[in-house]
Design a protein around this motif. Structure first.
Motif, PDB file in Angstrom:
ATOM      1  N   HIS A  76     -32.530  56.386  27.996  1.00 32.76           N
ATOM      2  CA  HIS A  76     -32.448  57.752  27.493  1.00 32.76           C
ATOM      3  C   HIS A  76     -31.030  58.217  27.182  1.00 32.76           C
ATOM      4  O   HIS A  76     -30.799  58.875  26.172  1.00 32.76           O
ATOM      5  CB  HIS A  76     -33.085  58.722  28.499  1.00 32.76           C
ATOM      6  CG  HIS A  76     -34.553  58.882  28.295  1.00 32.76           C
ATOM      7  ND1 HIS A  76     -35.468  57.971  28.756  1.00 32.76           N
ATOM      8  CD2 HIS A  76     -35.266  59.839  27.654  1.00 32.76           C
ATOM      9  CE1 HIS A  76     -36.689  58.366  28.418  1.00 32.76           C
ATOM     10  NE2 HIS A  76     -36.594  59.499  27.747  1.00 32.76           N
ATOM     11  N   GLN A  77     -30.122  57.902  28.075  1.00 29.93           N
ATOM     12  CA  GLN A  77     -28.762  58.386  27.859  1.00 29.93           C
ATOM     13  C   GLN A  77     -28.173  57.828  26.560  1.00 29.93           C
ATOM     14  O   GLN A  77     -27.555  58.544  25.779  1.00 29.93           O
ATOM     15  CB  GLN A  77     -27.885  57.972  29.040  1.00 29.93           C
ATOM     16  CG  GLN A  77     -26.505  58.580  28.987  1.00 29.93           C
ATOM     17  CD  GLN A  77     -25.692  58.149  30.198  1.00 29.93           C
ATOM     18  OE1 GLN A  77     -26.205  58.131  31.315  1.00 29.93           O
ATOM     19  NE2 GLN A  77     -24.450  57.784  29.964  1.00 29.93           N
ATOM     20  N   GLU A  78     -28.424  56.548  26.322  1.00 29.32           N
ATOM     21  CA  GLU A  78     -27.883  55.953  25.094  1.00 29.32           C
ATOM     22  C   GLU A  78     -28.611  56.449  23.853  1.00 29.32           C
ATOM     23  O   GLU A  78     -28.013  56.570  22.782  1.00 29.32           O
ATOM     24  CB  GLU A  78     -27.892  54.432  25.201  1.00 29.32           C
ATOM     25  CG  GLU A  78     -26.827  54.009  26.196  1.00 29.32           C
ATOM     26  CD  GLU A  78     -26.630  52.506  26.282  1.00 29.32           C
ATOM     27  OE1 GLU A  78     -26.955  51.807  25.313  1.00 29.32           O
ATOM     28  OE2 GLU A  78     -26.147  52.065  27.335  1.00 29.32           O
ATOM     29  N   ILE A  79     -29.886  56.748  24.004  1.00 29.22           N
ATOM     30  CA  ILE A  79     -30.620  57.341  22.872  1.00 29.22           C
ATOM     31  C   ILE A  79     -29.973  58.680  22.499  1.00 29.22           C
ATOM     32  O   ILE A  79     -29.762  58.979  21.316  1.00 29.22           O
ATOM     33  CB  ILE A  79     -32.104  57.564  23.231  1.00 29.22           C
ATOM     34  CG1 ILE A  79     -32.821  56.245  23.449  1.00 29.22           C
ATOM     35  CG2 ILE A  79     -32.803  58.419  22.163  1.00 29.22           C
ATOM     36  CD1 ILE A  79     -33.233  55.515  22.207  1.00 29.22           C
ATOM     37  N   GLU A  80     -29.654  59.469  23.510  1.00 24.84           N
ATOM     38  CA  GLU A  80     -29.055  60.771  23.242  1.00 24.84           C
ATOM     39  C   GLU A  80     -27.703  60.617  22.531  1.00 24.84           C
ATOM     40  O   GLU A  80     -27.392  61.355  21.590  1.00 24.84           O
ATOM     41  CB  GLU A  80     -28.908  61.570  24.541  1.00 24.84           C
ATOM     42  CG  GLU A  80     -28.534  63.005  24.271  1.00 24.84           C
ATOM     43  CD  GLU A  80     -28.726  63.941  25.470  1.00 24.84           C
ATOM     44  OE1 GLU A  80     -29.439  63.574  26.418  1.00 24.84           O
ATOM     45  OE2 GLU A  80     -28.143  65.041  25.422  1.00 24.84           O
ATOM     46  N   GLU A  81     -26.935  59.614  22.950  1.00 28.22           N
ATOM     47  CA  GLU A  81     -25.658  59.372  22.269  1.00 28.22           C
ATOM     48  C   GLU A  81     -25.874  58.969  20.815  1.00 28.22           C
ATOM     49  O   GLU A  81     -25.149  59.398  19.918  1.00 28.22           O
ATOM     50  CB  GLU A  81     -24.854  58.294  23.023  1.00 28.22           C
ATOM     51  CG  GLU A  81     -24.225  58.865  24.289  1.00 28.22           C
ATOM     52  CD  GLU A  81     -23.791  57.808  25.300  1.00 28.22           C
ATOM     53  OE1 GLU A  81     -23.681  56.619  24.906  1.00 28.22           O
ATOM     54  OE2 GLU A  81     -23.594  58.171  26.474  1.00 28.22           O
ATOM     55  N   ARG A  82     -26.882  58.138  20.589  1.00 28.50           N
ATOM     56  CA  ARG A  82     -27.189  57.740  19.204  1.00 28.50           C
ATOM     57  C   ARG A  82     -27.613  58.939  18.363  1.00 28.50           C
ATOM     58  O   ARG A  82     -27.275  59.035  17.192  1.00 28.50           O
ATOM     59  CB  ARG A  82     -28.282  56.663  19.179  1.00 28.50           C
ATOM     60  CG  ARG A  82     -27.851  55.352  19.787  1.00 28.50           C
ATOM     61  CD  ARG A  82     -28.952  54.314  19.688  1.00 28.50           C
ATOM     62  NE  ARG A  82     -29.136  53.833  18.322  1.00 28.50           N
ATOM     63  CZ  ARG A  82     -28.483  52.807  17.795  1.00 28.50           C
ATOM     64  NH1 ARG A  82     -27.609  52.129  18.523  1.00 28.50           N
ATOM     65  NH2 ARG A  82     -28.710  52.436  16.554  1.00 28.50           N
ATOM     66  N   MET A  83     -28.354  59.863  18.985  1.00 24.90           N
ATOM     67  CA  MET A  83     -28.743  61.088  18.262  1.00 24.90           C
ATOM     68  C   MET A  83     -27.519  61.878  17.845  1.00 24.90           C
ATOM     69  O   MET A  83     -27.424  62.335  16.706  1.00 24.90           O
ATOM     70  CB  MET A  83     -29.563  61.990  19.192  1.00 24.90           C
ATOM     71  CG  MET A  83     -30.995  61.632  19.308  1.00 24.90           C
ATOM     72  SD  MET A  83     -31.753  62.783  20.493  1.00 24.90           S
ATOM     73  CE  MET A  83     -33.460  62.311  20.289  1.00 24.90           C
TER      74      MET A  83
END
Ligand code: PGA
Length: 231
Positions: free
Chosen positions: A48-55
């Motif tokens: 999740h944390q990396e998904i948020e960064e990608r967003m």
């Protein structure tokens, strides 16, 4: 006319999904590409944390996750349940017992996902809410590796039920019937509100929602909830 429409649906689809989506997104993509063979796909699978960064870096067209960030304006489409269950080795002492009090797992060595994982966040909040603490024996950043550690006798864990999708119901694992479980969650397909979806991304999103609403679809059949204790 259909061929013409399909002809427009070429180009690139960039997807980023949380780890548990690996158990069904590739299969859905396989079917999708039967209809749209010219689409080129990039699939990123992370926590999740990396998904948020990608967003925040605007790296992908669509994001699939279960805990929706509240600090980014997003379009959000729920599409499938994603419950968290207590997973143990099949020969575990608590296997086959009904309605196990949650306190019983306080004494069980626990295998936990890495910081940045939404699964971990949810478990920690849930344990806190129920006033229990578990002895974390091992932290691993990978659901499959956690399964191997469970199989190796290192402890129990709480993971998405989808991680058992490919397991036989009489296989190595069992779901413990612990009170207050499963923890109910869902998957969402999301994209930043500021963005206009490409034709391909929109087509895939519609396909995803339609496919996941089809109850007969074998992609989403869970194994039996609790397997009896091995004798
Ligand atoms: P995670 O998310 O990989 O960040 O733990 C998985 C899920 O929410 O199903």
């Amino acid at each position: 006319a259909v061929a013409e429409l399909q002809g427009m649906k070429r180009g690139k689809l960039r997807l980023a999904t949380v780890t548990t989506a690996q158990y069904f997104i590739p299969k859905i993509l396989g079917r999708f590409c039967e209809s749209y063979p010219d689409v080129e796909i990039a699939l990123e699978i992370t926590n999740h944390q990396e998904i948020e960064e990608r967003m925040l870096d605007n790296e992908d067209d669509l994001y699939i996750l279960s805990d929706v960030p509240t600090d980014i304006p997003l379009e959000v489409e729920p599409f499938l349940e994603n419950p968290l269950v207590v997973i143990a080795r099949r020969d575990h002492l608590l296997a086959g017992q009904k309605n196990i009090p949650i306190e019983a797992i306080e004494n069980e060595p626990f295998i936990m996902r890495e910081p940045g994982s939404g699964t971990r966040e949810t478990i920690q909040q849930f344990f806190h809410q129920h006033g229990i603490s578990v002895p974390v024996r091992l932290e691993i950043g990978n659901n499959e590796a956690i399964k191997q550690a469970i199989a190796g006798g290192l402890g129990i864990s709480v993971l998405s039920r989808h991680v058992l999708n490919l397991e036989r119901s009489d296989g190595e694992f069992t779901i413990l019937d612990v009170r207050h479980f499963p923890i109910r969650r869902q998957w969402y397909a999301t994209y930043p509100s500021s963005k206009k979806l490409s034709v391909i991304a929109r087509t895939f999103l519609d396909y995803l929602i339609e496919t996941s609403q089809d109850r007969e679809n074998h992609l989403f059949h869970f194994p039996p909830r609790v397997t009896p204790r091995a004798s």
